[in-house]
Design an enzyme around this catalytic site. Sequence first.
Site, PDB file in Angstrom:
ATOM      1  N   CYS A  55     -10.814  -7.046 -10.691  1.00  0.00           N
ATOM      2  CA  CYS A  55     -10.438  -5.684 -10.832  1.00  0.00           C
ATOM      3  C   CYS A  55      -9.973  -5.383 -12.129  1.00  0.00           C
ATOM      4  CB  CYS A  55      -9.816  -5.057  -9.823  1.00  0.00           C
ATOM      5  SG  CYS A  55     -10.456  -5.339  -8.263  1.00  0.00           S
TER       6      CYS A  55
ATOM      7  N   ASN B  65     -14.202   0.722  -4.472  1.00  0.00           N
ATOM      8  CA  ASN B  65     -13.944  -0.315  -5.420  1.00  0.00           C
ATOM      9  C   ASN B  65     -14.938  -1.125  -6.069  1.00  0.00           C
ATOM     10  OD1 ASN B  65     -12.713  -2.205  -7.001  1.00  0.00           O
ATOM     11  ND2 ASN B  65     -11.277  -2.835  -5.327  1.00  0.00           N
TER      12      ASN B  65
ATOM     13  N   HIS C  14      -7.171   1.846 -11.597  1.00  0.00           N
ATOM     14  CA  HIS C  14      -8.476   1.275 -10.992  1.00  0.00           C
ATOM     15  C   HIS C  14      -8.556   1.910  -9.345  1.00  0.00           C
ATOM     16  CE1 HIS C  14     -10.512  -1.524  -8.941  1.00  0.00           C
ATOM     17  NE2 HIS C  14      -9.495  -2.042  -8.129  1.00  0.00           N
TER      18      HIS C  14
HETATM   19  N1  ACO Z   1     -12.580   0.390  10.353  1.00  0.00           N
HETATM   20  C1  ACO Z   1     -11.897   0.426  11.593  1.00  0.00           C
HETATM   21  N2  ACO Z   1     -10.607  -0.372  11.952  1.00  0.00           N
HETATM   22  C2  ACO Z   1     -10.452  -1.278  10.576  1.00  0.00           C
HETATM   23  C3  ACO Z   1     -11.033  -1.586   9.710  1.00  0.00           C
HETATM   24  C4  ACO Z   1     -12.515  -0.587   9.354  1.00  0.00           C
HETATM   25  N3  ACO Z   1     -13.150  -0.701   8.356  1.00  0.00           N
HETATM   26  N4  ACO Z   1     -10.509  -2.452   8.927  1.00  0.00           N
HETATM   27  C5  ACO Z   1      -9.648  -3.056   9.537  1.00  0.00           C
HETATM   28  N5  ACO Z   1      -9.352  -2.112  10.710  1.00  0.00           N
HETATM   29  C6  ACO Z   1      -8.395  -2.353  11.593  1.00  0.00           C
HETATM   30  C7  ACO Z   1      -7.908  -3.712  11.599  1.00  0.00           C
HETATM   31  O1  ACO Z   1      -8.377  -4.705  12.413  1.00  0.00           O
HETATM   32  C8  ACO Z   1      -6.433  -3.476  12.196  1.00  0.00           C
HETATM   33  O2  ACO Z   1      -6.545  -3.172  13.708  1.00  0.00           O
HETATM   34  P1  ACO Z   1      -5.283  -3.914  14.622  1.00  0.00           P
HETATM   35  O3  ACO Z   1      -4.314  -2.938  14.208  1.00  0.00           O
HETATM   36  O4  ACO Z   1      -5.750  -3.548  15.938  1.00  0.00           O
HETATM   37  O5  ACO Z   1      -5.227  -5.186  14.216  1.00  0.00           O
HETATM   38  C9  ACO Z   1      -6.307  -1.820  11.795  1.00  0.00           C
HETATM   39  O6  ACO Z   1      -7.340  -1.158  11.378  1.00  0.00           O
HETATM   40  C10 ACO Z   1      -5.125  -1.699  10.658  1.00  0.00           C
HETATM   41  O7  ACO Z   1      -5.392  -2.710   9.745  1.00  0.00           O
HETATM   42  P2  ACO Z   1      -4.430  -2.776   8.352  1.00  0.00           P
HETATM   43  O8  ACO Z   1      -5.159  -4.073   7.464  1.00  0.00           O
HETATM   44  O9  ACO Z   1      -3.232  -3.013   8.581  1.00  0.00           O
HETATM   45  O10 ACO Z   1      -4.906  -1.556   7.579  1.00  0.00           O
HETATM   46  P3  ACO Z   1      -4.341  -0.864   6.212  1.00  0.00           P
HETATM   47  O11 ACO Z   1      -3.715   0.424   6.579  1.00  0.00           O
HETATM   48  O12 ACO Z   1      -3.539  -1.908   5.466  1.00  0.00           O
HETATM   49  O13 ACO Z   1      -5.782  -0.637   5.499  1.00  0.00           O
HETATM   50  C11 ACO Z   1      -6.938  -1.708   3.513  1.00  0.00           C
HETATM   51  C12 ACO Z   1      -6.590  -1.667   5.362  1.00  0.00           C
HETATM   52  C13 ACO Z   1      -7.636  -0.414   3.088  1.00  0.00           C
HETATM   53  C14 ACO Z   1      -7.560  -3.125   3.418  1.00  0.00           C
HETATM   54  C15 ACO Z   1      -5.579  -1.655   2.887  1.00  0.00           C
HETATM   55  O14 ACO Z   1      -4.584  -2.680   3.140  1.00  0.00           O
HETATM   56  C16 ACO Z   1      -5.964  -1.717   1.296  1.00  0.00           C
HETATM   57  O15 ACO Z   1      -6.499  -1.128   0.660  1.00  0.00           O
HETATM   58  N6  ACO Z   1      -5.420  -2.908   0.731  1.00  0.00           N
HETATM   59  C17 ACO Z   1      -5.461  -3.236  -0.649  1.00  0.00           C
HETATM   60  C18 ACO Z   1      -7.030  -3.620  -1.277  1.00  0.00           C
HETATM   61  C19 ACO Z   1      -7.054  -3.481  -2.779  1.00  0.00           C
HETATM   62  O16 ACO Z   1      -6.189  -2.808  -3.358  1.00  0.00           O
HETATM   63  N7  ACO Z   1      -7.321  -4.310  -3.251  1.00  0.00           N
HETATM   64  C20 ACO Z   1      -7.434  -4.431  -5.019  1.00  0.00           C
HETATM   65  C21 ACO Z   1      -7.963  -5.405  -5.324  1.00  0.00           C
HETATM   66  S1  ACO Z   1      -9.383  -5.855  -5.121  1.00  0.00           S
HETATM   67  C22 ACO Z   1      -9.884  -7.053  -6.030  1.00  0.00           C
HETATM   68  O17 ACO Z   1      -9.502  -7.428  -6.649  1.00  0.00           O
HETATM   69  C23 ACO Z   1     -11.612  -7.470  -5.882  1.00  0.00           C
END
Ligand code: ACO
Length: 322
Positions: free
Chosen positions: A113, A279, A249
């Site tokens: 990214c 993304n 980003h």
């Molecule tokens: N729909 C519904 N529920 C979901 C989904 C979905 N698509 N995905 C995960 N969940 C659930 C999980 O299973 C979890 O359930 P549980 O509590 O029963 O275990 C719950 O939602 C919470 O999951 P978290 O992972 O804690 O959710 P979070 O608030 O952290 O959001 C996310 C997840 C959106 C992926 C976030 O962590 C994020 O944006 N991370 C950074 C990603 C990023 O910026 N990447 C940049 C680099 S990418 C690159 O370099 C290619």
Amino acid sequence: MKYSRITGTGSYLPEKVLTNHDLEKIVDTSDRWIVERTGIRKRHVAADDQTTCDLAEYAARRAMQAAGVSAGDIDLVIVATTTPDQVFPSTACLLQQRLDIHGCCAFDIQAVCTGFVYAMGIADKFIRTGSARCALVVGAETLSRIVDWSDRSTCVLFGDGAGAVVLQASDEPGILSSHLHADGSYESLLRVPVGVSQGYDRLKEEGAYIEMKGNEVFKMAVNTLGRIVDETLEANGLEKGDVDWLIPHQANIRIINATAKKLKMPTDRVVITVAEHGNTSAASVPLALDTAVRDRRIRRGELLLMEAFGGGFTWGSVLLRY
Ligand code: ACO
């Protein structure tokens, strides 16, 4: 000529759109969850016969048209991508062929990214040292090809697209500074854990899909982007509030808002396009830039801060006078 300056921007999103409601039919998710946690409403997906180079070509032609340059003017081509068309030649060489550019230096860079920010930093150094005068810098991705469409924790996040700029030698600023970093010790938090050297057989058997520990990546992204903002301001003797536009980003609206808060920037000075395309990795910063240039939000002479964070981990920023 002391500086490299953006003289044209362009971008391209494939026609096919996948909304959050479309994804509700594929995995156990909801529009509400995706919007609340990420800010994403839809993503664009390349057609089966469309490659990264196809997307890059559209964006590049638009940037060249905006800059008023032709193939013969370009003397450096850099494509930032994690999803190249082929093992080799590089996507930059394939793009060079499409655009009828011959003989100049052309290469890909891979910083996931952060790829476009890395490419801008590299192109700036080529121009400042007199090794190039007119660079075509592209970020292009078909991430949909490395997304596991049965994994709800990643498939809702990513999309395909391309963005490009023409960067030319100038007496006027221009890129003021670039700050590029990486720390490979975080490999296990975000990766596609197979590749050419590990064997084509494994690639065929296991597939090559993004694995991410989202929560840990999220925390690292927020902290690291906060630090890169401080580093950039300090290097240029600037205060929070001096920057006219933040072009982040586009990974997650919550990460973008955290960085804007750190910069004390109101939301209307932050270019936010994540809702429209998710993304798109290396394409995300130039897509956002082109959007705000074309809708005339960004004006000549304004101070822009681009920043990105991605797999590696890699992270970086570019401060420039538009
Ligand atoms: N729909 C519904 N529920 C979901 C989904 C979905 N698509 N995905 C995960 N969940 C659930 C999980 O299973 C979890 O359930 P549980 O509590 O029963 O275990 C719950 O939602 C919470 O999951 P978290 O992972 O804690 O959710 P979070 O608030 O952290 O959001 C996310 C997840 C959106 C992926 C976030 O962590 C994020 O944006 N991370 C950074 C990603 C990023 O910026 N990447 C940049 C680099 S990418 C690159 O370099 C290619």
